[in-house]
Design a protein around this motif. Structure first.
Motif, PDB file in Angstrom:
ATOM      1  N   CYS A  49      39.324  -2.060  18.942  1.00  0.00           N
ATOM      2  CA  CYS A  49      40.402  -1.340  19.497  1.00  0.00           C
ATOM      3  C   CYS A  49      40.483  -1.425  21.078  1.00  0.00           C
ATOM      4  O   CYS A  49      39.319  -1.064  21.555  1.00  0.00           O
ATOM      5  CB  CYS A  49      40.643   0.089  19.061  1.00  0.00           C
ATOM      6  N   THR A  57      39.127  -2.156  14.078  1.00  0.00           N
ATOM      7  CA  THR A  57      40.592  -2.165  13.682  1.00  0.00           C
ATOM      8  C   THR A  57      40.825  -2.589  12.401  1.00  0.00           C
ATOM      9  O   THR A  57      39.640  -3.027  11.629  1.00  0.00           O
ATOM     10  CB  THR A  57      41.587  -3.081  14.642  1.00  0.00           C
ATOM     11  N   CYS A  92      43.178   0.541  16.691  1.00  0.00           N
ATOM     12  CA  CYS A  92      42.650   1.219  15.595  1.00  0.00           C
ATOM     13  C   CYS A  92      43.728   1.916  15.068  1.00  0.00           C
ATOM     14  O   CYS A  92      44.977   2.358  15.591  1.00  0.00           O
ATOM     15  CB  CYS A  92      41.478   1.982  15.609  1.00  0.00           C
ATOM     16  N   PRO A  93      43.901   2.463  13.561  1.00  0.00           N
ATOM     17  CA  PRO A  93      44.720   3.258  13.061  1.00  0.00           C
ATOM     18  C   PRO A  93      45.102   4.649  13.973  1.00  0.00           C
ATOM     19  O   PRO A  93      46.183   4.852  14.132  1.00  0.00           O
ATOM     20  CB  PRO A  93      44.433   3.239  11.673  1.00  0.00           C
ATOM     21  N   VAL A  94      44.321   5.395  14.400  1.00  0.00           N
ATOM     22  CA  VAL A  94      44.535   6.532  15.207  1.00  0.00           C
ATOM     23  C   VAL A  94      45.120   6.003  16.320  1.00  0.00           C
ATOM     24  O   VAL A  94      46.109   6.719  16.779  1.00  0.00           O
ATOM     25  CB  VAL A  94      43.076   7.102  15.437  1.00  0.00           C
ATOM     26  N   CYS A  95      44.670   5.068  17.134  1.00  0.00           N
ATOM     27  CA  CYS A  95      45.340   4.727  18.619  1.00  0.00           C
ATOM     28  C   CYS A  95      47.001   4.163  18.089  1.00  0.00           C
ATOM     29  O   CYS A  95      47.710   4.382  18.881  1.00  0.00           O
ATOM     30  CB  CYS A  95      44.612   3.707  19.227  1.00  0.00           C
ATOM     31  N   GLU A  96      46.957   3.542  16.957  1.00  0.00           N
ATOM     32  CA  GLU A  96      48.494   2.862  16.656  1.00  0.00           C
ATOM     33  C   GLU A  96      49.233   4.182  16.537  1.00  0.00           C
ATOM     34  O   GLU A  96      50.400   4.306  17.068  1.00  0.00           O
ATOM     35  CB  GLU A  96      48.299   2.229  15.385  1.00  0.00           C
ATOM     36  N   TRP A  97      48.778   5.200  15.736  1.00  0.00           N
ATOM     37  CA  TRP A  97      49.574   6.358  15.495  1.00  0.00           C
ATOM     38  C   TRP A  97      50.076   7.118  16.752  1.00  0.00           C
ATOM     39  O   TRP A  97      51.099   7.452  17.001  1.00  0.00           O
ATOM     40  CB  TRP A  97      48.736   7.510  14.584  1.00  0.00           C
ATOM     41  N   ARG A  98      48.912   7.425  17.460  1.00  0.00           N
ATOM     42  CA  ARG A  98      49.273   8.042  18.947  1.00  0.00           C
ATOM     43  C   ARG A  98      50.231   7.264  19.719  1.00  0.00           C
ATOM     44  O   ARG A  98      51.210   7.872  20.562  1.00  0.00           O
ATOM     45  CB  ARG A  98      47.819   8.181  19.666  1.00  0.00           C
ATOM     46  N   GLU A  99      50.022   5.980  19.744  1.00  0.00           N
ATOM     47  CA  GLU A  99      50.942   5.052  20.522  1.00  0.00           C
ATOM     48  C   GLU A  99      52.299   5.441  19.964  1.00  0.00           C
ATOM     49  O   GLU A  99      53.489   5.388  20.806  1.00  0.00           O
ATOM     50  CB  GLU A  99      50.469   3.573  20.447  1.00  0.00           C
ATOM     51  N   ALA A 100      52.484   5.313  18.704  1.00  0.00           N
ATOM     52  CA  ALA A 100      53.844   5.421  18.372  1.00  0.00           C
ATOM     53  C   ALA A 100      54.562   6.877  18.387  1.00  0.00           C
ATOM     54  O   ALA A 100      55.643   7.131  18.817  1.00  0.00           O
ATOM     55  CB  ALA A 100      53.585   5.056  16.559  1.00  0.00           C
ATOM     56  N   GLU A 101      53.854   7.840  18.495  1.00  0.00           N
ATOM     57  CA  GLU A 101      53.914   9.182  18.790  1.00  0.00           C
ATOM     58  C   GLU A 101      54.597   9.073  20.470  1.00  0.00           C
ATOM     59  O   GLU A 101      55.613   9.650  20.597  1.00  0.00           O
ATOM     60  CB  GLU A 101      53.020  10.158  18.815  1.00  0.00           C
TER      61      GLU A 101
END
Length: 70
Positions: free
Chosen positions: A36, A43, A55-64
């Motif tokens: 990531c 990732t 990574c999945p966590v950072c993808e989620w936070r970026e989408a938020e």
């Protein structure tokens, strides 16, 4: 109904053989995964993937962040 189509009694006691959780060494088996760009965690993408891999966590936070940038 206590018997299945093949004549064996159905039981609710056992669970089918489920795959074991990946170990630390087994989690990275297969092709090398990219790290990531924000946190350095592995990732789901291979190293050959172009662009900023998250990574999945950072993808989620970026989408938020982008969804609420109103």
């Amino acid at each position: 109904m206590d018997e299945s189509r093949d004549g064996h009694a159905d039981t609710y006691c056992g669970t089918p053989d489920a795959p074991h959780a990946p170990t630390e060494a087994g989690a990275r088996s297969g092709p090398p995964f990219a790290d990531c760009v924000l946190c350095g965690e592995p990732t789901e993408y291979p190293e050959a993937t172009r662009g900023a891999t998250l990574c999945p966590v950072c993808e989620w936070r970026e989408a938020e962040r982008t969804a609420c940038s109103g």
